[in-house]
Design a protein around this motif. Sequence first.
Motif, PDB file in Angstrom:
ATOM      1  N   ALA A  81      18.157 -21.535  22.384  1.00 48.50           N
ATOM      2  CA  ALA A  81      17.914 -22.944  22.098  1.00 48.50           C
ATOM      3  C   ALA A  81      18.650 -23.454  20.869  1.00 48.50           C
ATOM      4  O   ALA A  81      18.932 -24.645  20.766  1.00 48.50           O
ATOM      5  N   SER A  82      18.962 -22.563  19.925  1.00 49.61           N
ATOM      6  CA  SER A  82      19.522 -23.012  18.653  1.00 49.61           C
ATOM      7  C   SER A  82      20.201 -21.850  17.938  1.00 49.61           C
ATOM      8  O   SER A  82      19.874 -20.689  18.169  1.00 49.61           O
ATOM      9  N   ASN A  83      21.130 -22.194  17.057  1.00 46.35           N
ATOM     10  CA  ASN A  83      21.767 -21.180  16.227  1.00 46.35           C
ATOM     11  C   ASN A  83      21.007 -20.948  14.926  1.00 46.35           C
ATOM     12  O   ASN A  83      21.415 -20.144  14.109  1.00 46.35           O
ATOM     13  N   GLN A  84      19.905 -21.663  14.717  1.00 45.64           N
ATOM     14  CA  GLN A  84      19.137 -21.520  13.484  1.00 45.64           C
ATOM     15  C   GLN A  84      18.397 -20.194  13.447  1.00 45.64           C
ATOM     16  O   GLN A  84      17.845 -19.748  14.453  1.00 45.64           O
ATOM     17  N   VAL A  85      18.384 -19.585  12.259  1.00 47.91           N
ATOM     18  CA  VAL A  85      17.609 -18.375  12.005  1.00 47.91           C
ATOM     19  C   VAL A  85      16.739 -18.667  10.794  1.00 47.91           C
ATOM     20  O   VAL A  85      17.226 -19.102   9.760  1.00 47.91           O
ATOM     21  N   PHE A  86      15.444 -18.442  10.928  1.00 46.91           N
ATOM     22  CA  PHE A  86      14.495 -18.676   9.849  1.00 46.91           C
ATOM     23  C   PHE A  86      14.161 -17.332   9.213  1.00 46.91           C
ATOM     24  O   PHE A  86      13.865 -16.371   9.928  1.00 46.91           O
ATOM     25  N   THR A  87      14.221 -17.262   7.888  1.00 40.39           N
ATOM     26  CA  THR A  87      14.017 -16.001   7.196  1.00 40.39           C
ATOM     27  C   THR A  87      13.060 -16.160   6.021  1.00 40.39           C
ATOM     28  O   THR A  87      12.912 -17.261   5.469  1.00 40.39           O
ATOM     29  N   THR A  88      12.443 -15.066   5.648  1.00 43.62           N
ATOM     30  CA  THR A  88      11.633 -14.989   4.438  1.00 43.62           C
ATOM     31  C   THR A  88      11.508 -13.531   4.053  1.00 43.62           C
ATOM     32  O   THR A  88      11.840 -12.642   4.840  1.00 43.62           O
ATOM     33  N   THR A  89      11.040 -13.302   2.844  1.00 37.31           N
ATOM     34  CA  THR A  89      10.741 -11.949   2.381  1.00 37.31           C
ATOM     35  C   THR A  89       9.242 -11.872   2.137  1.00 37.31           C
ATOM     36  O   THR A  89       8.676 -12.715   1.451  1.00 37.31           O
ATOM     37  N   LEU A  90       8.618 -10.874   2.725  1.00 32.08           N
ATOM     38  CA  LEU A  90       7.190 -10.655   2.577  1.00 32.08           C
ATOM     39  C   LEU A  90       6.973  -9.417   1.714  1.00 32.08           C
ATOM     40  O   LEU A  90       7.545  -8.366   1.993  1.00 32.08           O
ATOM     41  N   THR A  91       6.167  -9.556   0.676  1.00 26.84           N
ATOM     42  CA  THR A  91       5.819  -8.447  -0.202  1.00 26.84           C
ATOM     43  C   THR A  91       4.333  -8.160  -0.029  1.00 26.84           C
ATOM     44  O   THR A  91       3.527  -9.083  -0.057  1.00 26.84           O
ATOM     45  N   CYS A  92       3.990  -6.893   0.171  1.00 27.84           N
ATOM     46  CA  CYS A  92       2.590  -6.501   0.322  1.00 27.84           C
ATOM     47  C   CYS A  92       2.213  -5.459  -0.727  1.00 27.84           C
ATOM     48  O   CYS A  92       3.027  -4.636  -1.105  1.00 27.84           O
ATOM     49  N   HIS A  93       0.964  -5.503  -1.128  1.00 31.72           N
ATOM     50  CA  HIS A  93       0.365  -4.553  -2.089  1.00 31.72           C
ATOM     51  C   HIS A  93       1.089  -4.599  -3.417  1.00 31.72           C
ATOM     52  O   HIS A  93       1.712  -3.622  -3.798  1.00 31.72           O
ATOM     53  N   PRO A  94       1.031  -5.685  -4.145  1.00 32.37           N
ATOM     54  CA  PRO A  94       0.226  -6.877  -3.900  1.00 32.37           C
ATOM     55  C   PRO A  94       0.908  -7.826  -2.910  1.00 32.37           C
ATOM     56  O   PRO A  94       2.130  -7.869  -2.816  1.00 32.37           O
ATOM     57  N   ALA A  95       0.071  -8.588  -2.213  1.00 33.62           N
ATOM     58  CA  ALA A  95       0.575  -9.516  -1.209  1.00 33.62           C
ATOM     59  C   ALA A  95       1.227 -10.720  -1.878  1.00 33.62           C
ATOM     60  O   ALA A  95       0.713 -11.248  -2.848  1.00 33.62           O
ATOM     61  N   GLY A  96       2.346 -11.127  -1.323  1.00 33.37           N
ATOM     62  CA  GLY A  96       3.022 -12.314  -1.822  1.00 33.37           C
ATOM     63  C   GLY A  96       4.146 -12.687  -0.887  1.00 33.37           C
ATOM     64  O   GLY A  96       4.638 -11.856  -0.143  1.00 33.37           O
ATOM     65  N   GLY A  97       4.547 -13.916  -0.920  1.00 32.92           N
ATOM     66  CA  GLY A  97       5.658 -14.369  -0.089  1.00 32.92           C
ATOM     67  C   GLY A  97       6.824 -14.729  -0.972  1.00 32.92           C
ATOM     68  O   GLY A  97       6.639 -15.183  -2.092  1.00 32.92           O
TER      69      GLY A  97
END
Length: 134
Positions: A43-59
């Motif tokens: 449908a699209s060339n878009q790619v959505f990204t993020t970095t997830l950090t756990c223990h401790p949790a955070g975005g």
Amino acid sequence: MHVRRLASTFAAAMFLAAAVASPAAAADEPGAVLDLSWSAPAASNQVFTTTLTCHPAGGGEEWYLDPVLACGDLTAAGGDFEALPGRLLSCEGVQGAAIRTTASGHWFGQPVSYDELHANWCEVRKKLGWVFIF
């Protein structure tokens, strides 16, 4: 005199090396850091990204929906994307673009590599729970 000073220097160096390698020092580092992405390739060339950090949790991004819930799902699965608890959803009759989800990084020192194509967003949520909701 030189022997005593050398022995004392060696002992101090060994103490510092042990302190650096101790669990207390490792406790300051996150237990998991995962680079996540999703896209709808047809449908699209878009790619959505993020970095997830756990223990401790955070975005890594302020728009990440809820890193505490995502880390909770991953903790329940022991970091295994194939064992995520998912959500009780019925996706029968749901249509939409296919969604590709990927993850790479580490979970408590173990490498993580995940890449899967799902039929639609409902299937993503059903299988992966909160992890890719960003």
